[in-house]
Design a protein around this motif. Structure first.
Motif, PDB file in Angstrom:
ATOM      1  N   UNK A  98       0.856  -1.178   0.000  1.00  0.00           N
ATOM      2  CA  UNK A  98       0.000   0.000   0.000  1.00  0.00           C
ATOM      3  C   UNK A  98       0.902   1.242   0.000  1.00  0.00           C
ATOM      4  N   UNK A  99       0.466   2.234  -0.725  1.00  0.00           N
ATOM      5  CA  UNK A  99       1.240   3.481  -0.820  1.00  0.00           C
ATOM      6  C   UNK A  99       1.034   4.322   0.435  1.00  0.00           C
ATOM      7  N   UNK A 100       1.836   5.356   0.536  1.00  0.00           N
ATOM      8  CA  UNK A 100       1.782   6.278   1.657  1.00  0.00           C
ATOM      9  C   UNK A 100       2.871   7.336   1.501  1.00  0.00           C
ATOM     10  N   UNK A 101       2.995   8.193   2.443  1.00  0.00           N
ATOM     11  CA  UNK A 101       3.994   9.277   2.322  1.00  0.00           C
ATOM     12  C   UNK A 101       5.416   8.768   2.155  1.00  0.00           C
ATOM     13  N   UNK A 102       5.791   7.707   2.876  1.00  0.00           N
ATOM     14  CA  UNK A 102       7.169   7.235   2.785  1.00  0.00           C
ATOM     15  C   UNK A 102       7.453   6.635   1.421  1.00  0.00           C
ATOM     16  N   UNK A 103       6.532   5.808   0.902  1.00  0.00           N
ATOM     17  CA  UNK A 103       6.739   5.222  -0.420  1.00  0.00           C
ATOM     18  C   UNK A 103       6.721   6.296  -1.510  1.00  0.00           C
ATOM     19  N   UNK A 143       8.009  10.858  -7.965  1.00  0.00           N
ATOM     20  CA  UNK A 143       8.213  11.380  -6.595  1.00  0.00           C
ATOM     21  C   UNK A 143       7.009  12.195  -6.144  1.00  0.00           C
ATOM     22  N   UNK A 144       6.692  12.083  -4.866  1.00  0.00           N
ATOM     23  CA  UNK A 144       5.553  12.815  -4.315  1.00  0.00           C
ATOM     24  C   UNK A 144       4.248  12.118  -4.588  1.00  0.00           C
ATOM     25  N   UNK A 145       3.158  12.764  -4.228  1.00  0.00           N
ATOM     26  CA  UNK A 145       1.833  12.186  -4.395  1.00  0.00           C
ATOM     27  C   UNK A 145       0.907  13.216  -5.018  1.00  0.00           C
ATOM     28  N   UNK A 146      -0.157  12.740  -5.550  1.00  0.00           N
ATOM     29  CA  UNK A 146      -1.164  13.584  -6.197  1.00  0.00           C
ATOM     30  C   UNK A 146      -2.302  13.811  -5.207  1.00  0.00           C
ATOM     31  N   UNK A 147      -2.596  15.099  -4.936  1.00  0.00           N
ATOM     32  CA  UNK A 147      -3.646  15.452  -3.982  1.00  0.00           C
ATOM     33  C   UNK A 147      -4.879  15.919  -4.742  1.00  0.00           C
ATOM     34  N   UNK A 148      -6.048  15.372  -4.327  1.00  0.00           N
ATOM     35  CA  UNK A 148      -7.318  15.694  -4.983  1.00  0.00           C
ATOM     36  C   UNK A 148      -8.296  16.225  -3.951  1.00  0.00           C
ATOM     37  N   UNK A 149      -8.862  17.424  -4.207  1.00  0.00           N
ATOM     38  CA  UNK A 149      -9.932  17.931  -3.361  1.00  0.00           C
ATOM     39  C   UNK A 149      -9.476  18.732  -2.170  1.00  0.00           C
ATOM     40  N   UNK A 150      -8.200  19.058  -2.031  1.00  0.00           N
ATOM     41  CA  UNK A 150      -7.773  19.881  -0.903  1.00  0.00           C
ATOM     42  C   UNK A 150      -7.973  21.353  -1.235  1.00  0.00           C
ATOM     43  N   UNK A 151      -7.702  22.200  -0.243  1.00  0.00           N
ATOM     44  CA  UNK A 151      -7.900  23.645  -0.439  1.00  0.00           C
ATOM     45  C   UNK A 151      -6.961  24.198  -1.490  1.00  0.00           C
ATOM     46  N   UNK A 194      -0.453   7.882  -5.372  1.00  0.00           N
ATOM     47  CA  UNK A 194       0.861   8.007  -5.992  1.00  0.00           C
ATOM     48  C   UNK A 194       0.707   7.667  -7.466  1.00  0.00           C
ATOM     49  N   UNK A 195       1.414   8.361  -8.304  1.00  0.00           N
ATOM     50  CA  UNK A 195       1.305   8.178  -9.747  1.00  0.00           C
ATOM     51  C   UNK A 195       2.475   7.364 -10.274  1.00  0.00           C
ATOM     52  N   UNK A 196       2.230   6.672 -11.367  1.00  0.00           N
ATOM     53  CA  UNK A 196       3.254   5.860 -12.010  1.00  0.00           C
ATOM     54  C   UNK A 196       3.777   6.576 -13.239  1.00  0.00           C
ATOM     55  N   UNK A 197       5.039   6.305 -13.563  1.00  0.00           N
ATOM     56  CA  UNK A 197       5.585   6.811 -14.811  1.00  0.00           C
ATOM     57  C   UNK A 197       4.843   6.135 -15.963  1.00  0.00           C
ATOM     58  N   UNK A 198       4.308   6.902 -16.904  1.00  0.00           N
ATOM     59  CA  UNK A 198       3.509   6.288 -17.984  1.00  0.00           C
ATOM     60  C   UNK A 198       4.255   5.209 -18.751  1.00  0.00           C
ATOM     61  N   UNK A 214      -8.759   7.357 -15.469  1.00  0.00           N
ATOM     62  CA  UNK A 214      -7.862   6.335 -16.016  1.00  0.00           C
ATOM     63  C   UNK A 214      -6.479   6.324 -15.392  1.00  0.00           C
ATOM     64  N   UNK A 215      -6.246   7.032 -14.317  1.00  0.00           N
ATOM     65  CA  UNK A 215      -4.972   6.930 -13.611  1.00  0.00           C
ATOM     66  C   UNK A 215      -4.971   5.638 -12.791  1.00  0.00           C
ATOM     67  N   UNK A 216      -3.818   4.975 -12.661  1.00  0.00           N
ATOM     68  CA  UNK A 216      -3.801   3.646 -12.023  1.00  0.00           C
ATOM     69  C   UNK A 216      -4.123   3.705 -10.538  1.00  0.00           C
ATOM     70  N   UNK A 217      -4.936   2.741 -10.110  1.00  0.00           N
ATOM     71  CA  UNK A 217      -5.253   2.562  -8.691  1.00  0.00           C
ATOM     72  C   UNK A 217      -4.587   1.298  -8.132  1.00  0.00           C
ATOM     73  N   UNK A 218      -4.575   0.208  -8.923  1.00  0.00           N
ATOM     74  CA  UNK A 218      -3.924  -1.041  -8.534  1.00  0.00           C
ATOM     75  C   UNK A 218      -3.127  -1.536  -9.738  1.00  0.00           C
TER      76      UNK A 218
END
Length: 887
Positions: free
Chosen positions: A387-392, A406-414, A447-451, A466-470
């Motif tokens: 499972x992903x998270x901040x460290x991964x 690197x980093x994560x994609x944030x959806x719905x924040x301020x 977290x996003x994957x390199x296409x 269509x961004x990957x979830x699993x």
């Protein structure tokens, strides 16, 4: 012609009974009495009597006995039969036989065939055409309007087998309605159960002619559900109201080996009952099916596909104190606890404990020691779920299926422009296909994957954009699965939904595969049949031309010719179609007024001619003995006048003789080779002669002195007393019974040696008899016998193993599989027809027979001494090492 319950196929022969009075006077008058003449000197013999007296004529009681024998012989020539009830239609006419040939008729299938043959025989006497209607669906349904002769009808009934689905009587009524003409007699051989189409079929049959229903005494029972729980295997069984209230259920492996059983008891008028087969989790995980003991039908079997068991799953716990409800493993633990055996610990600890799958929450770099162990574990077939998270997101390692940005994609924040996204429909080639994503589940961070790296992996689930979830990727024989969200509700709502449980269950199904989680292609597509059920509930390999089933059709599949019950696989995940649906009932058949009802054996005829011929022959033999006695031709036995001492001596001699015979026949007292009785007299005779010849050679050339060979029944005889058993393939091999399978498995486990001879050397398709003979047996992995095998030097030095043919093939249990017996193989399989070669049958040269006998001697030596000769090759090395130690 019939007289009450007796039917005569040749009534003309009964006219001979009218000649019995004439026969009485003829036998009474012959031979003629001696002519009386006056001879005066005969007066000197008057009053003189001797022990032997001759009769002037045959006594009246002997004449009556001979007349009775003649009457019995006449009745036998009339070919009588006994029927419990008279024929339905003595005058005959067009006959329609309706057969419910679904799995519900399988428990009484022999009676179904007998009832059908009895109806055909009655129509045959009237020389009437016969029509057959099968109610179970078929890929090529027969036309019920096709007229058949009695021979053709009997041949079709003989080939008929129950189907692994229930009858469709509504469809049968529709097919019958398309035909023309009425029938003089209709026999409906039913399964005794009601369904939605029974009324329509009964109405259509009554419209065509008089109907008689043949109903079995007991109806079938069926398993509604079977599941693996922490306490074992839970089974639910349903019955009809007139079904048996007691029984037993058993859990079995895919090969038919029983793992455990439990008693089944229906309470009062209850139609359902539950039973729990108590098994340890590691044993319950091996269960592939549950079965009602003693019932042979597809409904009495419930399949447990791979993944239905409880895999051993390790939860990688980083340790440390914290809030349990906010722990990353809390939701995983709650989701998998009912379906898996869970254990927490470090990576190395869980791998050493033989975990089948590891759940790894958000983690940074893995320690080098754990990394090496994890790599080896994956190469050997493990399943790693991450499972992903901040460290991964900040520092990804090499144990991910795709390269991560690197980093994560944030959806719905301020500070984000994008709103939370829903989960998209699962792709058709995904193991999750068929699951409807909940509309209220949203993802707020990922977290996003390199296409470019997505081309090297599989995408099992995506978001609505269509961004990957699993994603997943095979690693050696193992598999890595990455959820691009965390295992807590912080990043998404998925851990709070039922979707989380279902996707984890389908993911863990890969851990249940015997050949590794990632051995095969990780793809979706349709469901492909692996093994299918027949009407009796036996599993067999699916035919090569079986069409795959689309996922959407499989989700609603019902047992039918297009979707037969059995085990299927898609994307490496197993699933099953069972013969009995949970919503089906087993209610007794309700017949409308006007349809007569009788049992299956009501008009089954039992021929009596053979018994009468035997009785007549016995009576004639008794008559001959009486005639010899009357004329004094039988020797008179002296009256026994034995003393008490002689009686005691005779008893002692008899007892000693019996004891000696008992010792000679006791296999524990005398070494004897054995062969399996096949029922074919030619093969059994060849086996006995071959083993007798091999026993003679052993006596002449070795210190082994076997007694006469022994014929065995694998289901009844005790095999443990015989170190070597020869099993030739019969002309039509069949699967062993459960008792025989248990007996052979025990024999192989205790160290016996079994030679399976398929006798098909030179055939185009070798191995077919062995597959059938060994079906259901716990056969270990096999390997071809090479020049290094101990069999080649157990007594003689051999390079080949000729039998009736020089080009024979021989396989043996692999050394790794026989490690518990010090590498000694317990089973050999070949095609040489060695018994025929040992006995020197026609076509076998002297040289070839000699080589085959040497092979037999080596085989017996392996059975008696194991790998003794294999150990001898190490003697030089051991001596050299011992000399070095002395120096």
């Amino acid at each position: 012609m019939s007289f009450g319950p007796f039917l005569f196929a040749a009534p003309g022969a009964l006219l001979a009974l009218l000649a019995l009075p004439v026969l009485f006077f003829i036998m009474r008058a012959t031979p003629p009495p001696p002519q009386r003449e006056q001879f005066p000197p005969a007066r000197l013999l008057k009053g003189l009597r001797t022990d032997d007296q001759s009769r002037e004529r045959a006594p009246w009681w002997l004449v009556l006995f001979r007349m009775l024998a003649a009457a019995v012989l006449i009745l036998a020539f009339a070919r009588p039969s006994l029927a419990p009830q008279p024929s339905d239609s003595p005058l005959g006419g067009r006959t329609l036989i309706v057969i419910d040939d679904g799995w519900t008729s399988a428990p009484a299938w022999s009676e179904v065939r007998n009832a059908a043959n009895a109806a055909i025989t009655q129509a045959e006497r009237a020389r009437a055409p016969i029509f057959i209607l099968q109610t179970a669906p078929s890929t090529r349904p027969r036309d019920p309007g096709e007229a058949l002769t009695a021979a053709d009808a009997k041949s079709r009934v003989q080939r008929l087998e129950p189907q692994p689905w229930r009858p469709d009587r509504a469809d049968a009524a529709t097919r019958l309605a398309r035909t023309e003409g009425n029938f003089d007699r209709i026999v409906w051989i039913t399964d005794g159960l009601n369904d939605a189409g029974a009324e329509a079929l009964a109405a259509e049959l009554q419209r065509r002619g008089p109907v008689t229903a043949r109903v079995p005494a007991l109806t079938a029972r069926a398993i509604m559900s079977g599941s693996v729980t922490p306490q074992g295997v839970l089974v639910e069984v349903r019955r009809a109201s007139n079904g048996s209230s007691v029984g037993a259920v058993t859990a079995e492996t895919a090969e038919g080996r029983s793992l455990g059983a439990a008693q089944l008891q229906f309470q009062a008028d209850a139609l359902t009952a539950s039973a729990r087969i108590e098994l340890p989790p590691e044993i319950a995980a091996r269960a592939a099916r549950v079965r009602i003991v003693g019932e042979q039908s597809a409904g009495a079997v419930r399949l447990l596909p791979a993944g239905a068991g409880r895999p051993f799953v390790g939860l990688v716990d980083p340790g440390g104190a914290g809030q349990p409800l906010l722990s990353e493993l809390f939701y995983v633990d709650r989701a998998l606890a009912p379906y898996a055996s869970l254990s927490r610990g470090a990576i190395s600890q869980l791998i050493d404990a033989r975990a089948q799958a590891l759940i790894l929450p958000d983690a940074g770099r893995i320690a080098p020691t754990d990394s090496a162990a994890l790599q080896r574990w994956l190469e050997n077939g493990g399943l790693l779920v991450r499972f992903a998270g901040p460290r991964l997101a900040n520092d990804a390692d090499e144990f991910v299926p795709v390269r991560l940005r690197p980093g994560s994609r944030t959806l719905g924040s301020a500070l984000a422009w994008e709103t939370p996204l829903a989960i998209g429909a699962f792709p058709a080639d995904s193991p999750y296909a068929g699951i409807a994503p909940p509309v209220d589940v949203q993802v707020r961070r990922q977290v996003l994957a390199e296409p470019a790296s997505l081309e090297e992996a599989r995408v099992w689930a995506t978001l609505s954009d269509n961004s990957p979830l699993v994603t997943a990727q095979a690693r050696g024989r193992g598999l890595i699965v990455l959820f691009h969200v965390s295992a807590t509700p912080e990043w998404s709502d998925m851990p709070l939904s039922g979707l989380f449980v279902e996707v984890l269950r389908r993911t863990l199904a890969f851990a249940a595969r015997a050949d590794g989680a990632g051995e095969r292609e990780i793809s979706g597509g349709p469901f492909v049949a692996q093994r299918l059920l027949d009407g009796y509930g036996a599993l067999a390999p699916a035919p090569a031309d079986m069409q795959p089933i689309a996922p959407e059709a499989f989700a609603i599949a019902q047992p039918s010719p297009a979707t037969p019950p059995g085990l299927y696989e898609r994307a490496g995940v197993s699933a099953s179609i069972d013969a009995m649906r949970p919503d089906e009932s087993l209610q007794p058949l309700q017949l409308p007024s006007g349809v007569s009802r009788a049992g299956l054996g009501a008009v089954i005829e039992r021929p009596l001619a053979g018994w009468l011929f035997g009785l007549a022959g016995l009576m004639l033999a008794i008559d001959l003995l009486i005639a010899l006695l009357l004329i004094g031709k039988l020797p008179r036995l002296p009256r026994p006048r034995a003393s008490a001492a002689s009686l005691v001596l005779a008893a002692l001699m008899a007892f000693g003789g019996d004891a000696h015979a008992q010792n000679a026949n006791d296999p524990t007292q005398t070494l004897r080779l054995a062969y399996v009785r096949t029922g074919d007299s030619r093969i059994d005779r060849a086996s006995e002669q071959g083993l007798r010849a091999l026993s003679d050679i052993l006596t002449q050339r070795t210190s082994v002195e076997p007694g006469p060979p022994m014929a065995l029944d694998l289901a009844r005889d005790d095999l443990s007393a015989y170190p070597f058993i020869y099993w030739p393939a019969p002309p039509t091999p069949r699967r062993l019974s459960d008792a025989a399978l248990t007996n052979v498995d025990r024999y192989l486990a205790i160290g016996g040696l079994l030679l399976v001879d398929t006798r098909d050397s030179g055939a185009q398709q070798r191995g077919r008899p062995a597959q059938t003979m060994l079906s259901g047996l716990d056969v270990p992995p096999l390997e071809a016998v090479n020049a290094e095998h101990v069999l080649t030097r157990a007594f003689y030095l051999l390079r080949s193993f000729p039998g009736r043919s020089q080009s024979t093939q021989l396989w043996a249990e692999s050394a790794s599989a026989a490690s518990s017996r010090d590498g000694v193989a317990a089973i050999f399989i070949g095609d040489g027809d060695w018994a025929s070669a040992w006995s020197g049958q026609a076509g076998v040269s002297d040289r070839q027979r000699e080589l085959s006998l040497r092979f037999g001697v080596n085989l017996v030596m392996v059975a008696l001494t194991g790998n003794y000769k294999a150990d001898q090759v190490h003697v030089p090395a051991l001596l050299e090492r011992m000399s070095e130690d002395r120096r």
